[in-house]
Scaffold this motif. Structure first.
Motif, PDB file in Angstrom:
ATOM      1  N   SER A 205       0.905  -1.172  -0.055  1.00 60.28           N
ATOM      2  CA  SER A 205      -0.160  -0.050  -0.013  1.00 60.28           C
ATOM      3  C   SER A 205       0.798   1.347   0.113  1.00 60.28           C
ATOM      4  CB  SER A 205      -0.863  -0.195   1.181  1.00 60.28           C
ATOM      5  OG  SER A 205      -1.727  -1.074   1.105  1.00 60.28           O
ATOM      6  N   THR A 328      -9.204   2.955   0.617  1.00 58.37           N
ATOM      7  CA  THR A 328      -9.609   2.141  -0.264  1.00 58.37           C
ATOM      8  C   THR A 328      -8.590   1.380  -1.071  1.00 58.37           C
ATOM      9  OG1 THR A 328     -11.694   3.725  -1.030  1.00 58.37           O
ATOM     10  CG2 THR A 328     -10.757   1.951  -2.632  1.00 58.37           C
ATOM     11  N   ARG A 329      -7.537   1.837  -0.898  1.00 59.41           N
ATOM     12  CA  ARG A 329      -6.236   1.234  -1.353  1.00 59.41           C
ATOM     13  C   ARG A 329      -6.005  -0.012  -0.674  1.00 59.41           C
ATOM     14  NH1 ARG A 329      -1.009   2.937  -3.781  1.00 59.41           N
ATOM     15  NH2 ARG A 329       0.257   0.799  -3.599  1.00 59.41           N
ATOM     16  N   LYS A 332      -8.245  -2.880  -1.404  1.00 58.52           N
ATOM     17  CA  LYS A 332      -8.044  -3.376  -2.644  1.00 58.52           C
ATOM     18  C   LYS A 332      -6.795  -4.422  -2.322  1.00 58.52           C
ATOM     19  CE  LYS A 332     -10.863  -1.727  -5.245  1.00 58.52           C
ATOM     20  NZ  LYS A 332     -12.337  -2.500  -5.636  1.00 58.52           N
ATOM     21  N   GLU A 333      -5.618  -4.034  -1.664  1.00 61.58           N
ATOM     22  CA  GLU A 333      -4.593  -4.938  -1.315  1.00 61.58           C
ATOM     23  C   GLU A 333      -5.091  -6.044  -0.450  1.00 61.58           C
ATOM     24  OE1 GLU A 333      -1.933  -4.818  -2.567  1.00 61.58           O
ATOM     25  OE2 GLU A 333      -2.120  -2.876  -3.518  1.00 61.58           O
ATOM     26  N   GLU A 335      -7.912  -7.516  -0.614  1.00 57.11           N
ATOM     27  CA  GLU A 335      -8.814  -8.519  -1.758  1.00 57.11           C
ATOM     28  C   GLU A 335      -7.610  -8.996  -2.398  1.00 57.11           C
ATOM     29  OE1 GLU A 335     -12.712  -5.575  -2.784  1.00 57.11           O
ATOM     30  OE2 GLU A 335     -10.879  -5.554  -3.797  1.00 57.11           O
ATOM     31  N   LYS A 336      -6.756  -8.553  -2.677  1.00 57.43           N
ATOM     32  CA  LYS A 336      -5.707  -9.168  -3.684  1.00 57.43           C
ATOM     33  C   LYS A 336      -5.193 -10.346  -2.912  1.00 57.43           C
ATOM     34  CE  LYS A 336      -4.119  -5.413  -6.326  1.00 57.43           C
ATOM     35  NZ  LYS A 336      -2.978  -4.429  -6.709  1.00 57.43           N
ATOM     36  N   ASN A 387     -12.207 -15.530  -5.875  1.00 60.58           N
ATOM     37  CA  ASN A 387     -12.060 -14.016  -5.813  1.00 60.58           C
ATOM     38  C   ASN A 387     -12.747 -13.320  -4.833  1.00 60.58           C
ATOM     39  OD1 ASN A 387     -10.596 -13.814  -8.042  1.00 60.58           O
ATOM     40  ND2 ASN A 387     -12.340 -14.075  -9.608  1.00 60.58           N
ATOM     41  N   ASP A 389     -14.470  -9.537  -3.111  1.00 58.70           N
ATOM     42  CA  ASP A 389     -14.711  -8.518  -3.349  1.00 58.70           C
ATOM     43  C   ASP A 389     -15.253  -7.871  -1.750  1.00 58.70           C
ATOM     44  OD1 ASP A 389     -15.397  -6.086  -4.354  1.00 58.70           O
ATOM     45  OD2 ASP A 389     -17.213  -6.646  -5.450  1.00 58.70           O
ATOM     46  N   GLU A 391     -16.344  -4.794   1.033  1.00 58.08           N
ATOM     47  CA  GLU A 391     -17.031  -3.526   1.295  1.00 58.08           C
ATOM     48  C   GLU A 391     -17.036  -3.220   2.540  1.00 58.08           C
ATOM     49  OE1 GLU A 391     -21.069  -3.485   0.084  1.00 58.08           O
ATOM     50  OE2 GLU A 391     -21.541  -5.373   1.050  1.00 58.08           O
TER      51      GLU A 391
END
Length: 539
Positions: A205, A328-329, A332-333, A335-336, A387, A389, A391
């Motif tokens: 990040s 948010t970043r 996303k990390e 999630e990956k 996968n 996702d 929130e």
């Protein structure tokens, strides 16, 4: 004991509840909070929860909780203390805004870009102290704050000489766990897992890194070497790394200038071969070094303010990219990382063999990749990966201030777990070890003058129910090596499980056209043979 049993009962109910529950209204967490509230000794349950959730519960439900002044170094905290929380009973990661959600919203509403700085280092070297100096946060010497998961400070511009910064802090790695012959193996693995998840997400990040050291050890040098290598692997040149990786030598136990100068000579001058610059920092071949001392001493007054000002100047001059929404970043990390390491436990694809109870069938894909010189490498992935996702969801409980959680948008199935093949690199990063997974021996060769391709896959004990299918210019072979049905194994080093092999037929000879629809396959004596004919020249 009764409280612990209540917690266990709640866990059972949570797992028995519908899968859609966590994906809709967080009702299961409301029920947990009610269970704790009415428990005779709530601490017996709270100690089994993520630390920020437990601390937040105690804060908002205590009689004087509403009157307490909100003090913290951090604007938000993502509690990844237990990576399994996303699919276990909680089905979420707690998200805390220690200074209040309104304060966070006010700081982020302008959406200006910030340098993202990850303050890294071993346990108990003063990372949070350095973060407070950079953010110009003064909470008093007596104020103690525990760092959990990924904790982020978003200082105001007027506090940092108009240098926009987002500072990432993490709990120090390698902190000890309870030592017990019965639980040490599990607890130490869970701690390594937590450390690795947090460090990996924080690393990915950030764009600038501040390594905090106390008096230098060999472990520090090895960690620095690894961090430098990881930045090289990100694609940065050595001159770029010098702008992105700054070393703060936090000699918090030294009080006099003479003591600091002695250590500077030993460590910076003799070990790093660094030269002191007119601005006050030290410059070595690969790094810039900044010195701090005991904040309440003459040495601290001589070094600290000047060093921190120089660090901020270096950050301002860095070519690093900026980020306007770090939360948010970070999500996303997460999630990956989860999409890489979370898998669905699968059953055998063979009708001849049921999976052994309590075990997951491995399923590895081997993708053959060819470079322009036709040199090959095999890229392994776990076919059971999912996968994810995520929130942010808000929970209102008993008219108290909102609680926030990071959840999966789509409910994760009850068969989702972390891969059992996770291993740790020396630097603490995490990876999947495929050495225990079954991948058959493969040969791909030109068979004759016409250019027909022969694929041989040696798979003793494999099911004859394998499949071969073309996909564009690739042949995909799927099969399974079946374990023998036994009552009890005393020694078993055999690797079994599902496999998928992807063979890029179209790249073998780009002057040839292959008739993939006309391929032939056979299975005999544990060997799969596939022939792919090349298109004949009619002339």
């Amino acid at each position: 004991m009764a409280c612990f049993m209540a917690y266990v009962a709640w866990l059972v109910l949570a797992f028995m509840s519908s899968e859609g529950l966590a994906g809709t209204n967080l009702q299961h967490i409301k029920e947990l909070l009610e269970t704790i509230r009415h428990a005779a000794n709530a601490w017996e349950i709270l100690k089994n929860l993520p630390p920020t959730l437990a601390e937040n519960f105690l804060s908002v439900t205590s009689k004087d909780g509403a009157k307490k002044e909100q003090r913290s170094s951090y604007d938000f905290v993502v509690d990844l203390t237990r990576p399994t929380d996303i699919y276990d009973a909680l089905k979420a990661y707690p998200l805390l805004f220690p200074l209040g959600k309104q304060s966070y919203d006010n700081k982020t509403k302008d959406s200006f870009n910030r340098f993202v700085i990850n303050v890294v280092g071993r346990y108990n070297v003063g990372k949070t102290y350095v973060l407070r100096l950079l953010a110009n946060i003064n909470l008093g010497d007596a104020f103690i704050e525990r760092t959990n998961g990924i904790s982020v400070s978003l200082p105001l511009l007027q506090e940092t000489n108009n240098v926009p910064m987002a500072l990432i802090d993490t709990a120090g790695s390698r902190t000890p766990v309870e030592y017990s012959s019965k639980t040490f193996h599990r607890l130490s693995y869970e701690k390594q897992l937590s450390d690795s998840f947090v460090q990996e997400i924080a690393f990915n990040s950030a764009e600038i890194f501040i390594l905090v050291l106390n008096q230098l050890t060999l472990d520090d040098e090895l960690y620095l070497k690894t961090l430098h290598k990881r930045l090289q692997e990100k694609g940065y040149r050595d001159d770029e790394i010098k702008q992105r990786l700054l070393i703060v030598h936090n000699y918090f136990n030294l009080k006099t200038i003479k003591e600091v100068e002695k250590v500077e000579t030993t460590e910076l001058k003799n070990i790093f071969k660094a030269v002191k610059q007119p601005q006050g920092y030290w410059l070595s071949e690969y790094f810039k070094h900044f010195v701090l001392a005991d904040s309440n001493s003459k040495a601290g007054k001589h070094y600290n303010q000047r060093s921190i000002a120089e660090v901020i100047t270096m950050i301002h001059g860095s070519p690093a990219a900026k980020e306007n929404d770090l939360l948010t970043r970070i999500i996303k990390e997460i999630e990956k990382l989860l999409s890489k390491f979370l898998i669905e436990q699968s059953s055998s694809i063979s009708k001849q063999q049921e999976p052994i109870e309590g075990t997951a069938v491995g399923y590895v894909a081997a993708k053959i990749e060819l470079d322009h010189n036709k040199q090959h490498r095999i890229q392994l992935t776990d076919k059971r990966q999912i996968n994810v996702d995520l929130e942010i969801k808000e929970l209102i409980w008993d008219k108290l201030q909102p609680w926030y959680f990071i959840c999966s948008r789509e409910p994760l199935g009850n068969n989702v777990i972390l891969s059992k093949n996770l291993k740790f690199n020396e630097d603490g990063s995490i990876y999947i070890d495929y050495s225990s997974q079954f991948i058959p021996d493969i040969q791909v060769a030109i068979m004759n003058q016409d250019g027909d391709v022969g694929i041989t896959i040696e798979c003793p004990s494999c099911s004859p129910n394998f499949t071969v299918r073309p996909l564009k210019a690739t042949i995909i072979v799927q099969g399974e090596k079946i374990p023998d049905a036994t009552l009890k194994d005393y020694v078993n080093t055999r690797r079994t499980g599902k496999f998928e092999i992807q063979i890029p037929i179209g790249k073998l000879d780009e002057d040839k056209v292959y008739e993939l629809r006309s391929l032939k396959k056979e299975f005999s004596n544990g060997v799969i043979k596939i022939t792919v004919p090349a298109l004949r020249d009619e002339f």
